[in-house]
Design a protein around this motif. Structure first.
Motif, PDB file in Angstrom:
ATOM      1  N   ASP A  30       0.832  -1.212   0.000  1.00 55.08           N
ATOM      2  CA  ASP A  30       0.000   0.000   0.000  1.00 55.08           C
ATOM      3  C   ASP A  30       0.861   1.254   0.000  1.00 55.08           C
ATOM      4  OD1 ASP A  30      -2.287  -1.507   0.000  1.00 55.08           O
ATOM      5  OD2 ASP A  30      -2.676  -1.303   2.147  1.00 55.08           O
ATOM      6  N   ARG A  31       1.929   1.219   0.779  1.00 58.20           N
ATOM      7  CA  ARG A  31       2.797   2.393   0.874  1.00 58.20           C
ATOM      8  C   ARG A  31       3.443   2.733  -0.465  1.00 58.20           C
ATOM      9  NH1 ARG A  31       5.274   4.654   5.374  1.00 58.20           N
ATOM     10  NH2 ARG A  31       3.403   3.833   6.398  1.00 58.20           N
ATOM     11  N   PHE A  32       3.736   1.694  -1.255  1.00 58.22           N
ATOM     12  CA  PHE A  32       4.426   1.921  -2.529  1.00 58.22           C
ATOM     13  C   PHE A  32       3.507   1.696  -3.735  1.00 58.22           C
ATOM     14  CE2 PHE A  32       7.822   1.121   0.478  1.00 58.22           C
ATOM     15  CZ  PHE A  32       8.716   2.147   0.170  1.00 58.22           C
ATOM     16  N   ASP A  33       2.191   1.760  -3.475  1.00 59.53           N
ATOM     17  CA  ASP A  33       1.190   1.708  -4.553  1.00 59.53           C
ATOM     18  C   ASP A  33       1.296   0.454  -5.409  1.00 59.53           C
ATOM     19  OD1 ASP A  33       0.074   4.202  -3.860  1.00 59.53           O
ATOM     20  OD2 ASP A  33       1.661   5.242  -4.952  1.00 59.53           O
ATOM     21  N   ILE A  34       1.516  -0.677  -4.751  1.00 59.07           N
ATOM     22  CA  ILE A  34       1.538  -1.969  -5.434  1.00 59.07           C
ATOM     23  C   ILE A  34       0.223  -2.679  -5.145  1.00 59.07           C
ATOM     24  CG2 ILE A  34       2.693  -4.211  -5.633  1.00 59.07           C
ATOM     25  CD1 ILE A  34       5.231  -2.780  -4.541  1.00 59.07           C
ATOM     26  N   VAL A  35      -0.425  -3.177  -6.173  1.00 62.21           N
ATOM     27  CA  VAL A  35      -1.712  -3.842  -6.022  1.00 62.21           C
ATOM     28  C   VAL A  35      -1.616  -5.281  -6.523  1.00 62.21           C
ATOM     29  CG1 VAL A  35      -4.147  -3.842  -6.694  1.00 62.21           C
ATOM     30  CG2 VAL A  35      -2.967  -1.676  -6.305  1.00 62.21           C
ATOM     31  N   VAL A  36      -2.098  -6.230  -5.721  1.00 65.22           N
ATOM     32  CA  VAL A  36      -2.229  -7.604  -6.187  1.00 65.22           C
ATOM     33  C   VAL A  36      -3.586  -7.714  -6.865  1.00 65.22           C
ATOM     34  CG1 VAL A  36      -2.405 -10.030  -5.528  1.00 65.22           C
ATOM     35  CG2 VAL A  36      -0.731  -8.558  -4.389  1.00 65.22           C
ATOM     36  N   SER A  79       0.975 -17.913  -8.702  1.00 62.38           N
ATOM     37  CA  SER A  79       1.568 -16.638  -9.087  1.00 62.38           C
ATOM     38  C   SER A  79       0.692 -15.493  -8.601  1.00 62.38           C
ATOM     39  CB  SER A  79       1.721 -16.532 -10.611  1.00 62.38           C
ATOM     40  OG  SER A  79       2.609 -17.507 -11.098  1.00 62.38           O
ATOM     41  N   LEU A  80       1.353 -14.414  -8.182  1.00 64.92           N
ATOM     42  CA  LEU A  80       0.667 -13.166  -7.869  1.00 64.92           C
ATOM     43  C   LEU A  80       0.754 -12.266  -9.090  1.00 64.92           C
ATOM     44  CD1 LEU A  80       2.239 -12.424  -4.360  1.00 64.92           C
ATOM     45  CD2 LEU A  80      -0.026 -13.370  -4.782  1.00 64.92           C
ATOM     46  N   ILE A  81      -0.375 -11.793  -9.576  1.00 64.39           N
ATOM     47  CA  ILE A  81      -0.377 -10.830 -10.678  1.00 64.39           C
ATOM     48  C   ILE A  81      -0.473  -9.451 -10.040  1.00 64.39           C
ATOM     49  CG2 ILE A  81      -1.402 -10.178 -12.885  1.00 64.39           C
ATOM     50  CD1 ILE A  81      -0.402 -13.116 -12.682  1.00 64.39           C
ATOM     51  N   CYS A  82       0.631  -8.709 -10.086  1.00 58.92           N
ATOM     52  CA  CYS A  82       0.716  -7.415  -9.401  1.00 58.92           C
ATOM     53  C   CYS A  82       0.788  -6.271 -10.408  1.00 58.92           C
ATOM     54  CB  CYS A  82       1.946  -7.373  -8.491  1.00 58.92           C
ATOM     55  SG  CYS A  82       2.025  -8.714  -7.291  1.00 58.92           S
ATOM     56  N   GLU A  83       0.439  -5.082  -9.933  1.00 58.97           N
ATOM     57  CA  GLU A  83       0.484  -3.902 -10.804  1.00 58.97           C
ATOM     58  C   GLU A  83       0.967  -2.688 -10.020  1.00 58.97           C
ATOM     59  OE1 GLU A  83      -2.516  -2.801 -14.099  1.00 58.97           O
ATOM     60  OE2 GLU A  83      -3.033  -1.493 -12.411  1.00 58.97           O
ATOM     61  N   ARG A  84       1.850  -1.918 -10.637  1.00 57.26           N
ATOM     62  CA  ARG A  84       2.316  -0.646 -10.071  1.00 57.26           C
ATOM     63  C   ARG A  84       2.590   0.308 -11.227  1.00 57.26           C
ATOM     64  NH1 ARG A  84       7.383   1.777  -8.530  1.00 57.26           N
ATOM     65  NH2 ARG A  84       7.090   3.192  -6.753  1.00 57.26           N
ATOM     66  N   ASP A  85       2.020   1.475 -11.147  1.00 53.40           N
ATOM     67  CA  ASP A  85       2.165   2.483 -12.213  1.00 53.40           C
ATOM     68  C   ASP A  85       1.768   1.912 -13.572  1.00 53.40           C
ATOM     69  OD1 ASP A  85       3.088   4.328 -10.350  1.00 53.40           O
ATOM     70  OD2 ASP A  85       5.195   3.792 -10.676  1.00 53.40           O
ATOM     71  N   LYS A  86       0.679   1.116 -13.559  1.00 54.11           N
ATOM     72  CA  LYS A  86       0.131   0.513 -14.774  1.00 54.11           C
ATOM     73  C   LYS A  86       1.074  -0.493 -15.430  1.00 54.11           C
ATOM     74  CE  LYS A  86      -2.919   4.410 -15.814  1.00 54.11           C
ATOM     75  NZ  LYS A  86      -3.372   5.388 -16.812  1.00 54.11           N
ATOM     76  N   GLU A 126       2.454  -4.321 -15.131  1.00 55.14           N
ATOM     77  CA  GLU A 126       2.075  -5.584 -14.520  1.00 55.14           C
ATOM     78  C   GLU A 126       3.287  -6.495 -14.356  1.00 55.14           C
ATOM     79  OE1 GLU A 126      -1.989  -7.382 -15.333  1.00 55.14           O
ATOM     80  OE2 GLU A 126      -0.698  -8.874 -16.295  1.00 55.14           O
ATOM     81  N   GLU A 127       3.383  -7.111 -13.209  1.00 54.59           N
ATOM     82  CA  GLU A 127       4.456  -8.052 -12.916  1.00 54.59           C
ATOM     83  C   GLU A 127       3.862  -9.348 -12.381  1.00 54.59           C
ATOM     84  OE1 GLU A 127       7.607  -7.636 -13.498  1.00 54.59           O
ATOM     85  OE2 GLU A 127       7.778  -5.466 -13.825  1.00 54.59           O
ATOM     86  N   ILE A 128       4.533 -10.461 -12.654  1.00 55.35           N
ATOM     87  CA  ILE A 128       4.115 -11.769 -12.149  1.00 55.35           C
ATOM     88  C   ILE A 128       5.151 -12.260 -11.150  1.00 55.35           C
ATOM     89  CG2 ILE A 128       3.567 -14.153 -12.752  1.00 55.35           C
ATOM     90  CD1 ILE A 128       2.769 -13.171 -15.525  1.00 55.35           C
ATOM     91  N   ILE A 129       4.698 -12.594  -9.934  1.00 57.51           N
ATOM     92  CA  ILE A 129       5.600 -13.010  -8.864  1.00 57.51           C
ATOM     93  C   ILE A 129       5.227 -14.414  -8.403  1.00 57.51           C
ATOM     94  CG2 ILE A 129       6.440 -12.494  -6.530  1.00 57.51           C
ATOM     95  CD1 ILE A 129       5.791  -9.567  -7.054  1.00 57.51           C
TER      96      ILE A 129
END
Length: 206
Positions: free
Chosen positions: A70-76, A92-99, A101-104
Motif C-alpha cells: 500500500d505504501r508503494f502503490d503496489i496492487v495484487v 503466481s501473484l499478478i501485481c500492478e504498479r504504475d500501470k 504488470e508483474e508476475i511473482i
C-alpha cells in the motif's frame, strides 16, 4: 487453457494429526472443491483475513506485505494457481504498479492469504481442477455439523496420502552426499515433512 474462478469454502483440520490443515477452495460455477494442504501459520493467517473483525496486536507477515505494498502503490490484482506437480500446487501473484504488470511466484498458501487482504480473485486452470478437484458430497438434509465432519474426514484422507511418506524411506542406508541431494530435492518440491526426516538423519551423522 481456460481459467476457473475459485472461492474459499473454509479451512478444515485433521482430527488425527495435530497442526495439519486443508484449505478448501470451491469452484464458483460448479460443485467441485480443490483441497490444498497448508501449515498452521498459513491457516491462522488465512483465518484471520476471513474473520475481518479479528485484528492481531502486531501485523502478521502477510499484513506487513500488504502495508508495504500500500505504501508503494503496489496492487495484487489476482492470484493464479498455475501448476500441480507431485501433489504440490504452484501459484503466481499478478501485481500492478504504475500501470506496469508483474508476475511473482508464490506458495499457494501465501498467495491466497494475500489475495484475501487485497480482495483479489483466485483462479486456477481447468486442467488442474479436472485433475485435483473433488466432489465433497454432503447430505443436504443434515446440518452444518455434518458438513464439518465430512471436511475433517477429507483432511485426514489428504494427510494420509500427501503428508506421510508411503512407505517411509530408510535414510540410514544413504550416504551423507545422497542425503544432501535428497534434502535439496525435498525443499525444492516443498515437501517439508520429508525434508525434516532427512535433516534429522543428517544431524545424527554429524
Amino acid at each position: 487453457m481456460s481459467l476457473v474462478r475459485l472461492n474459499i469454502k473454509g479451512i478444515s483440520y485433521s482430527q488425527t494429526q495435530n497442526g495439519a490443515y486443508a484449505l478448501i477452495l470451491n469452484e464458483v460455477d460448479g460443485e467441485r472443491k480443490l483441497p490444498i494442504v497448508i501449515g498452521a501459520f498459513e491457516a491462522q493467517s488465512i483465518a484471520i483475513a476471513l474473520e475481518k473483525e479479528i485484528r492481531p496486536p502486531r501485523p502478521l507477515t502477510h499484513d506487513l506485505f500488504k502495508n508495504f505494498a500500500d505504501r508503494f502503490d503496489i496492487v495484487v490484482k489476482q492470484v493464479i494457481i498455475h501448476k500441480l506437480v507431485d501433489g504440490v500446487f504452484f501459484s503466481s501473484l499478478i501485481c500492478e504498479r504504475d500501470k506496469i504488470e508483474e508476475i511473482i511466484d508464490a506458495r499457494t498458501s501465501d498467495a491466497i492469504a494475500l489475495a484475501l487482504r487485497f480482495e483479489a480473485p483466485i483462479f486456477t486452470y481447468k486442467n488442474i481442477l479436472d485433475k485435483a478437484g473433488i466432489y465433497l458430497k454432503v447430505n443436504p438434509t443434515k446440518d452444518d455439523e455434518s458438513e464439518s465432519t465430512e471436511d475433517s474426514v477429507l483432511v485426514d484422507d489428504l494427510m494420509a496420502s500427501e503428508l506421510e511418506p508411503s512407505p517411509r524411506e530408510n535414510y540410514a542406508s544413504k550416504t551423507l552426499e545422497e542425503l544432501e541431494i535428497l534434502l535439496d530435492e525435498a525443499v525444492t518440491n516443498e515437501d517439508y515433512e520429508k525434508a525434516a526426516h532427512i535433516r534429522d538423519e543428517i544431524s545424527k551423522r554429524k
